[in-house]
Design an enzyme around this catalytic site. Structure first.
Site, PDB file in Angstrom:
ATOM      1  N   GLY A  10       0.810  -1.210   0.000  1.00 50.28           N
ATOM      2  CA  GLY A  10       0.000   0.000   0.000  1.00 50.28           C
ATOM      3  C   GLY A  10       0.842   1.258   0.000  1.00 50.28           C
ATOM      4  O   GLY A  10       2.076   1.215   0.109  1.00 50.28           O
ATOM      5  N   ARG A  98      -6.966   3.168  18.516  1.00 53.14           N
ATOM      6  CA  ARG A  98      -6.543   4.507  18.941  1.00 53.14           C
ATOM      7  C   ARG A  98      -7.181   4.973  20.243  1.00 53.14           C
ATOM      8  O   ARG A  98      -6.530   5.628  21.049  1.00 53.14           O
ATOM      9  CB  ARG A  98      -6.818   5.527  17.823  1.00 53.14           C
ATOM     10  CG  ARG A  98      -5.880   5.396  16.642  1.00 53.14           C
ATOM     11  CD  ARG A  98      -6.286   6.327  15.516  1.00 53.14           C
ATOM     12  NE  ARG A  98      -5.449   6.145  14.336  1.00 53.14           N
ATOM     13  CZ  ARG A  98      -5.793   6.525  13.113  1.00 53.14           C
ATOM     14  NH1 ARG A  98      -6.969   7.121  12.919  1.00 53.14           N
ATOM     15  NH2 ARG A  98      -4.976   6.326  12.101  1.00 53.14           N
ATOM     16  N   CYS A 128      -3.810  11.127  10.538  1.00 54.08           N
ATOM     17  CA  CYS A 128      -2.846  12.044   9.919  1.00 54.08           C
ATOM     18  C   CYS A 128      -3.149  13.508  10.233  1.00 54.08           C
ATOM     19  O   CYS A 128      -2.234  14.296  10.514  1.00 54.08           O
ATOM     20  CB  CYS A 128      -2.801  11.817   8.418  1.00 54.08           C
ATOM     21  SG  CYS A 128      -4.424  11.775   7.619  1.00 54.08           S
ATOM     22  N   GLY A 159      -4.999  10.570   1.436  1.00 51.67           N
ATOM     23  CA  GLY A 159      -5.634  10.103   2.652  1.00 51.67           C
ATOM     24  C   GLY A 159      -6.598   8.958   2.414  1.00 51.67           C
ATOM     25  O   GLY A 159      -6.943   8.225   3.351  1.00 51.67           O
ATOM     26  N   HIS A 240      -1.577  17.327   3.309  1.00 56.82           N
ATOM     27  CA  HIS A 240      -2.751  17.936   3.934  1.00 56.82           C
ATOM     28  C   HIS A 240      -2.411  19.359   4.373  1.00 56.82           C
ATOM     29  O   HIS A 240      -1.259  19.674   4.689  1.00 56.82           O
ATOM     30  CB  HIS A 240      -3.177  17.156   5.177  1.00 56.82           C
ATOM     31  CG  HIS A 240      -3.835  15.840   4.893  1.00 56.82           C
ATOM     32  ND1 HIS A 240      -4.121  15.388   3.629  1.00 56.82           N
ATOM     33  CD2 HIS A 240      -4.266  14.861   5.749  1.00 56.82           C
ATOM     34  CE1 HIS A 240      -4.709  14.204   3.702  1.00 56.82           C
ATOM     35  NE2 HIS A 240      -4.806  13.866   4.982  1.00 56.82           N
TER      36      HIS A 240
END
Length: 336
Positions: A10, A98, A128, A159, A240
């Site tokens: 990826g 998370r 991110c 993203g 970003h």
């Protein structure tokens, strides 16, 4: 040092290979894992060709010291026990763990020490957009406690993964050729457009991406700071951007904050508006740091500052942050 990358084919997996190499990360043996689709592919790392192995519930992770995982939340949950059962530290780039109380959520510039307390031997890499924001916020928090944040993000196609980046290229080609654009990875055509939705909407009208910024900031910075986010997909490729309005307990001058950015970890100041100098996605692909500009007082709040951020979403927003966590563990002797 025996290192594994899960999701090696990826966009983030490929970035792991580049970051580990460029930072001369200590590796004696590197294992690459992937799905049935990517198993068998071969990648060259430091002059050696390595074949991607099929990720399975077996003993392949025996002897692995650090496993960087970036294959999606479902895969992370499914394979966490397999990856960690022989003592490997799993640094996970998905959203799977998370907000789990027994899994540290770490940005080294803010809370590196949290990585030392990991009951399940899992460390979560934040979202991110959160990573780049808290790196900058930490410099401000060191001057005066931050009470409130409003942030608008402008998030690149990367993203949504490598296929989304390819789709953006293809959409531009199709539009310019007068063809109907392919729309698969986004809710709408992204080329020549912006989309004010990233991830699905929750009951309170915010998207999951926006709620990640709310919840993750609190956990990383151990703060009661309130965060309100608007996340927008824009047709840039892999950097970003964020516009931030921050309210502190005590007034902080523009000069104070700029000096803190100059001296901060993982930050660079690009702020000379008279010369049209400010951070832009076009110029920061492949860069390690979070770039800060347009620093000014908030006209609507005497204790407020507003500023602009740009950072490479695949690099600092994913692979680099995870590698920095591993580097910290090695530095403090928490892993061999």
């Amino acid at each position: 040092m025996k290192v594994a990358i899960v999701g090696a084919s990826g966009a983030v997996g490929q970035e792991f290979l580049r970051v580990l190499d460029e930072r001369n990360f200590p590796i004696d043996e590197l294992l690459l894992f992937g799905s049935e689709r990517s198993a068998g592919r071969k990648y060259t790392f430091r002059g050696k060709e390595i074949e991607v192995k099929l990720l399975q519930h077996n003993d392949d992770f025996k002897g692995v010291d650090i496993a960087f995982t970036s294959a999606g939340g479902g895969t992370s949950k499914d394979f966490a026990e397999t990856i960690t059962k022989y003592g490997a530290v799993m640094i996970d780039n998905s959203s799977a763990f998370r907000m789990d109380a027994d899994v540290p959520l770490v940005v080294p510039e803010c809370n590196a020490e949290d990585a030392l307390n990991r009951p399940r031997n899992i460390i979560a890499n934040p979202n991110c957009t959160t990573i780049m924001m808290v790196v900058a916020l930490q410099a401000l928090e060191n001057i005066s406690h931050i009470k409130r944040i409003h942030v608008s993000s402008y998030q690149a196609a990367s993203g949504a993964g490598a296929a989304a980046m390819a789709e953006l290229y293809e959409q531009y080609r199709q539009v310019l050729a007068g063809e109907k654009p392919t729309v698969d990875k986004f809710a709408y055509q992204l080329a020549f457009n912006v989309i004010p939705q990233i991830d699905v909407f929750t009951d309170n009208g915010y998207t999951k991406e926006e709620m990640k910024m709310y919840n993750e900031t609190k956990k990383i910075m151990h703060t009661d700071c309130e965060v309100s986010a608007m996340c927008v997909r824009v047709p840039s490729l892999r950097c970003h951007s964020e516009a931030i309005w921050a309210e502190t307990e005590q007034p902080v001058s523009v000069e104070q904050f700029k000096e803190a950015i100059k001296n901060g970890n993982g930050l660079q100041l690009e702020d000379d508006p008279q010369s049209k100098v400010y951070p832009m996605p076009l110029f920061h692909e492949g860069c390690d740091d979070v770039f800060v500009g347009r620093v000014r007082k908030d006209l609507a709040n005497p204790n407020g500052l507003t500023f602009w951020l740009v950072s490479d979403q695949i690099k600092k927003g994913a692979a680099l942050n995870a590698v920095q966590i591993a580097e910290y563990l090695i530095k403090v002797g928490n892993i061999k």
